[in-house]
Write a protein that holds these residues in place. Structure first.
Motif, PDB file in Angstrom:
ATOM      1  N   UNK A 295       0.630   5.942   1.749  1.00  0.00           N
ATOM      2  CA  UNK A 295       1.972   5.360   1.842  1.00  0.00           C
ATOM      3  C   UNK A 295       2.192   4.666   3.180  1.00  0.00           C
ATOM      4  N   UNK A 296       1.584   5.185   4.241  1.00  0.00           N
ATOM      5  CA  UNK A 296       1.714   4.531   5.540  1.00  0.00           C
ATOM      6  C   UNK A 296       1.055   3.155   5.523  1.00  0.00           C
ATOM      7  N   UNK A 297      -0.079   3.050   4.852  1.00  0.00           N
ATOM      8  CA  UNK A 297      -0.792   1.768   4.817  1.00  0.00           C
ATOM      9  C   UNK A 297      -0.031   0.720   3.998  1.00  0.00           C
ATOM     10  N   UNK A 298       0.528   1.114   2.843  1.00  0.00           N
ATOM     11  CA  UNK A 298       1.247   0.107   2.059  1.00  0.00           C
ATOM     12  C   UNK A 298       2.545  -0.297   2.754  1.00  0.00           C
TER      13      UNK A 298
ATOM     14  N   UNK B 117      10.873  -0.223   3.738  1.00  0.00           N
ATOM     15  CA  UNK B 117      10.630   1.027   3.025  1.00  0.00           C
ATOM     16  C   UNK B 117      11.184   2.176   3.864  1.00  0.00           C
ATOM     17  N   UNK B 118      11.947   3.040   3.219  1.00  0.00           N
ATOM     18  CA  UNK B 118      12.493   4.209   3.900  1.00  0.00           C
ATOM     19  C   UNK B 118      11.838   5.458   3.342  1.00  0.00           C
ATOM     20  N   UNK B 119      11.354   6.319   4.237  1.00  0.00           N
ATOM     21  CA  UNK B 119      10.744   7.572   3.816  1.00  0.00           C
ATOM     22  C   UNK B 119      11.749   8.716   3.975  1.00  0.00           C
ATOM     23  N   UNK B 120      11.978   9.432   2.901  1.00  0.00           N
ATOM     24  CA  UNK B 120      12.770  10.654   2.944  1.00  0.00           C
ATOM     25  C   UNK B 120      11.760  11.796   2.909  1.00  0.00           C
ATOM     26  N   UNK B 121      11.519  12.422   4.056  1.00  0.00           N
ATOM     27  CA  UNK B 121      10.424  13.382   4.185  1.00  0.00           C
ATOM     28  C   UNK B 121      10.929  14.757   4.608  1.00  0.00           C
ATOM     29  N   UNK B 122      10.016  15.715   4.587  1.00  0.00           N
ATOM     30  CA  UNK B 122      10.385  17.112   4.855  1.00  0.00           C
ATOM     31  C   UNK B 122      10.935  17.315   6.259  1.00  0.00           C
ATOM     32  N   UNK B 123      10.557  16.464   7.189  1.00  0.00           N
ATOM     33  CA  UNK B 123      11.020  16.606   8.560  1.00  0.00           C
ATOM     34  C   UNK B 123      12.503  16.354   8.744  1.00  0.00           C
ATOM     35  N   UNK B 124      13.153  15.780   7.746  1.00  0.00           N
ATOM     36  CA  UNK B 124      14.584  15.485   7.840  1.00  0.00           C
ATOM     37  C   UNK B 124      15.455  16.681   7.459  1.00  0.00           C
ATOM     38  N   UNK B 125      14.825  17.759   6.991  1.00  0.00           N
ATOM     39  CA  UNK B 125      15.586  18.901   6.486  1.00  0.00           C
ATOM     40  C   UNK B 125      15.106  20.202   7.140  1.00  0.00           C
TER      41      UNK B 125
ATOM     42  N   UNK C  45     -16.336  -2.976  -0.358  1.00  0.00           N
ATOM     43  CA  UNK C  45     -15.147  -3.579   0.223  1.00  0.00           C
ATOM     44  C   UNK C  45     -13.897  -3.311  -0.591  1.00  0.00           C
ATOM     45  N   UNK C  46     -12.870  -2.815   0.065  1.00  0.00           N
ATOM     46  CA  UNK C  46     -11.574  -2.563  -0.565  1.00  0.00           C
ATOM     47  C   UNK C  46     -10.487  -2.985   0.415  1.00  0.00           C
ATOM     48  N   UNK C  47      -9.343  -3.384  -0.107  1.00  0.00           N
ATOM     49  CA  UNK C  47      -8.217  -3.704   0.772  1.00  0.00           C
ATOM     50  C   UNK C  47      -6.964  -3.055   0.201  1.00  0.00           C
ATOM     51  N   UNK C  48      -5.895  -3.040   1.030  1.00  0.00           N
ATOM     52  CA  UNK C  48      -4.642  -2.453   0.596  1.00  0.00           C
ATOM     53  C   UNK C  48      -3.750  -3.456  -0.136  1.00  0.00           C
ATOM     54  N   UNK C  49      -4.139  -4.700  -0.192  1.00  0.00           N
ATOM     55  CA  UNK C  49      -3.282  -5.717  -0.809  1.00  0.00           C
ATOM     56  C   UNK C  49      -3.039  -5.428  -2.288  1.00  0.00           C
ATOM     57  N   UNK C  50      -4.117  -5.098  -3.008  1.00  0.00           N
ATOM     58  CA  UNK C  50      -3.961  -4.805  -4.438  1.00  0.00           C
ATOM     59  C   UNK C  50      -3.126  -3.550  -4.636  1.00  0.00           C
ATOM     60  N   UNK C  51      -3.320  -2.568  -3.747  1.00  0.00           N
ATOM     61  CA  UNK C  51      -2.557  -1.327  -3.846  1.00  0.00           C
ATOM     62  C   UNK C  51      -1.059  -1.596  -3.718  1.00  0.00           C
ATOM     63  N   UNK C  52      -0.677  -2.410  -2.747  1.00  0.00           N
ATOM     64  CA  UNK C  52       0.740  -2.742  -2.574  1.00  0.00           C
ATOM     65  C   UNK C  52       1.262  -3.537  -3.773  1.00  0.00           C
ATOM     66  N   UNK C  53       0.450  -4.449  -4.298  1.00  0.00           N
ATOM     67  CA  UNK C  53       0.891  -5.262  -5.438  1.00  0.00           C
ATOM     68  C   UNK C  53       1.201  -4.378  -6.635  1.00  0.00           C
ATOM     69  N   UNK C  54       0.353  -3.378  -6.907  1.00  0.00           N
ATOM     70  CA  UNK C  54       0.594  -2.470  -8.028  1.00  0.00           C
ATOM     71  C   UNK C  54       1.848  -1.644  -7.783  1.00  0.00           C
ATOM     72  N   UNK C  55       1.971  -1.108  -6.580  1.00  0.00           N
ATOM     73  CA  UNK C  55       3.132  -0.294  -6.250  1.00  0.00           C
ATOM     74  C   UNK C  55       4.427  -1.124  -6.373  1.00  0.00           C
ATOM     75  N   UNK C  56       4.414  -2.318  -5.853  1.00  0.00           N
ATOM     76  CA  UNK C  56       5.591  -3.173  -5.893  1.00  0.00           C
ATOM     77  C   UNK C  56       6.001  -3.483  -7.331  1.00  0.00           C
TER      78      UNK C  56
END
Length: 308
Positions: A20-23, A31-39, A293-304
């Motif tokens: 999630x940090x990479x995308x 992007x806003x992360x609601x994580x365990x550290x907030x509670x 070879x792999x990149x994060x571009x495809x990962x972000x495209x799928x997530x988006x």
């Protein structure tokens, strides 16, 4: 705003946090992360870096979200699902870890944990899964599943020539569920990059192993590059981002013939998987340096695509 709910802490070192940090780095929207550290919360038994939070007031973080993605099935994820149901909000989810299988060791029958996970993901518009083999294996979820590709930081992991000569490498949490003792029983020079609840016990039990603790950035890339083989002994991870990183550094990977390795490793090209871990290591050693070879571009495209 695109909001991602995760029971992980931002400083945790694992494949879920890194994904999630990479995308988020390449996303074309906030992007806003609601994580365990907030509670407020308590430390998970036996895991000093894992926090079990009490997510009172989670609605304050979710009410203004354009889209809600729930990344984990812990207390925070559970609260987020309940909030979405109560408020008629759609959400997407992701299945990162085979927790039902792991929870058997804690005395929780797999039928009970699977019932919870099915409820959790069945209500999502789309549930992201790591590989095609996991999509087939998770048919019991009853969810609308989509395979989500992963990537690596090419600038970090590909900028030097591969080396080798450093023996066998393990990268990950030093805990029982990761199968690390299968790695430590192997013959040869061994290095462990990581930390966890079993570290002190295993350091005392297995003499001659190099323990570096967690590494990041150039030091992690150098560790991959120096190894002859990355050994991935886990049987319950659904993917294993460290395998992609090792291959990008030119290091072949050895693992069991289970989901994760069979999806990432190109048999006989970038590594080897086998019912016997020692056999897989021997075969992978014979390959020498590899290319991938792999990149994060495809990962972000799928997530988006699932947030529209």
């Amino acid at each position: 705003m695109l909001t991602i709910v995760t029971d992980n802490l931002p400083e945790q070192i694992n494949g879920v946090v890194r994904t999630y940090a990479e995308i988020a780095k390449i996303a074309d929207e906030d992007i806003r992360f609601v994580h365990a550290g907030l509670f407020r919360g308590v430390q998970a038994p036996g895991y000093s870096d894992i926090k079990l939070c009490m997510p009172w007031g989670i609605g304050e973080y979710l009410s203004q979200a354009r889209h809600i993605h729930i990344a984990t099935e812990g207390p925070l994820g559970f609260a987020a699902v309940l909030w979405c149901i109560k408020n008629g909000r759609k959400y997407t989810s992701a299945y990162h870890t085979k927790f039902p299988e792991a929870l058997v060791a804690w005395g929780i029958p797999i039928r009970l944990s699977r019932a919870y996970f099915s409820w959790f993901h069945r209500g999502a518009v789309t549930t992201l899964v790591t590989t095609e083999s996991m999509r087939k294996e998770l048919s019991w979820l009853g969810a609308n599943m989509l395979v989500w590709a992963r990537g690596v930081n090419g600038e970090l992991f590909r900028r030097k020539e591969p080396e080798g000569g450093g023996g066998l490498l393990y990268v990950g949490r030093v805990s029982r569920e990761k199968g690390i003792e299968d790695f430590l029983r192997l013959e040869g020079r061994k290095t462990v990059v990581g930390d966890g609840p079993l570290k002190e016990e295993l350091q005392a039990k297995y003499a001659g192993v190099e323990w570096t603790g967690w590494l990041g950035g150039d030091k992690l890339a150098d560790a991959y590059r120096a190894a002859d083989v990355l050994v991935f002994p886990s049987r319950w991870d659904t993917f294993g981002l460290v395998m992609l990183e090792a291959i990008a550094c030119g290091t072949p990977v050895a693992g069991y013939d289970v989901p994760g390795p069979i999806d990432v490793i190109e048999q006989g090209v970038t590594g080897w998987y086998d019912p016997g871990l020692g056999v897989a290591v021997e075969k992978a050693l014979s390959l020498g340096r590899v290319k991938g070879g792999y990149s994060w571009d495809e990962s972000w495209a799928i997530f988006k695509s699932i947030t529209r």
